[in-house]
Design a protein around this motif. Sequence first.
Motif, PDB file in Angstrom:
ATOM      1  N   LEU A  98      81.561 -25.747  90.410  1.00  0.00           N
ATOM      2  CA  LEU A  98      80.702 -26.568  91.463  1.00  0.00           C
ATOM      3  C   LEU A  98      79.428 -25.765  91.621  1.00  0.00           C
ATOM      4  CD1 LEU A  98      83.555 -27.885  93.861  1.00  0.00           C
ATOM      5  CD2 LEU A  98      82.074 -29.161  92.199  1.00  0.00           C
ATOM      6  N   SER A 101      77.134 -25.986  88.664  1.00  0.00           N
ATOM      7  CA  SER A 101      76.302 -27.218  88.416  1.00  0.00           C
ATOM      8  C   SER A 101      75.538 -27.529  89.438  1.00  0.00           C
ATOM      9  CB  SER A 101      77.466 -28.336  88.247  1.00  0.00           C
ATOM     10  OG  SER A 101      78.221 -28.428  89.429  1.00  0.00           O
ATOM     11  N   TRP A 102      75.656 -27.134  90.646  1.00  0.00           N
ATOM     12  CA  TRP A 102      74.755 -27.548  91.783  1.00  0.00           C
ATOM     13  C   TRP A 102      73.444 -26.433  91.434  1.00  0.00           C
ATOM     14  CZ3 TRP A 102      74.066 -30.989  95.442  1.00  0.00           C
ATOM     15  CH2 TRP A 102      72.930 -30.719  96.268  1.00  0.00           C
ATOM     16  N   THR A 105      71.370 -27.754  88.349  1.00  0.00           N
ATOM     17  CA  THR A 105      70.774 -29.240  88.518  1.00  0.00           C
ATOM     18  C   THR A 105      69.594 -29.091  89.445  1.00  0.00           C
ATOM     19  OG1 THR A 105      73.033 -30.322  88.186  1.00  0.00           O
ATOM     20  CG2 THR A 105      71.335 -31.523  89.388  1.00  0.00           C
TER      21      THR A 105
END
Length: 162
Positions: A98, A101-102, A105
């Motif tokens: 998590l 990916s945050w 991104t």
Amino acid sequence: MNEPSNPAAKKQTLTRWLAFASAMLIGSTAGLGAFTFNYGGGTSYLSNDPASCANCHIMQSHYDSWQNSSHRNVATCNDCHLPHDFMGKWFTKADNGLLHSWAFTMGNFHEPIQIKPRNRRVTQNACLYCHQDFVHAMLPVQEQGDMLNCTHCHYSVGHAHH
């Protein structure tokens, strides 16, 4: 449209509308999450294949250096970067997934990538797990006592070029 005049009918209409809106929100969120997970090759991260770590361009040099390291034939990324107990492994994998990916991104990460203190502790424990027969004499006398990180001296063991 005729609105119901009695309070019970108004409450029922509101309840239906809230249920519909909640279902749409949950469905949209789940759909977007499933799409993103699939688009990002999320299932590959559930494996033990080191190549999955190189899905992200920023990790390619770490993967390449691991292939030239002394640990290539004895340890995968998961062996060194995840706890060895079932719950710890999957919690850390989900947490890192998590956070990574945050960060990727949003473009909010340090380049070159740097290990965080919590993950450095995981890596230290992995060193001790595999090499406990050799390092037991160097362990702190007191629990939570001071000890150098293994990577302080052995910085290139897992990643040859570091």
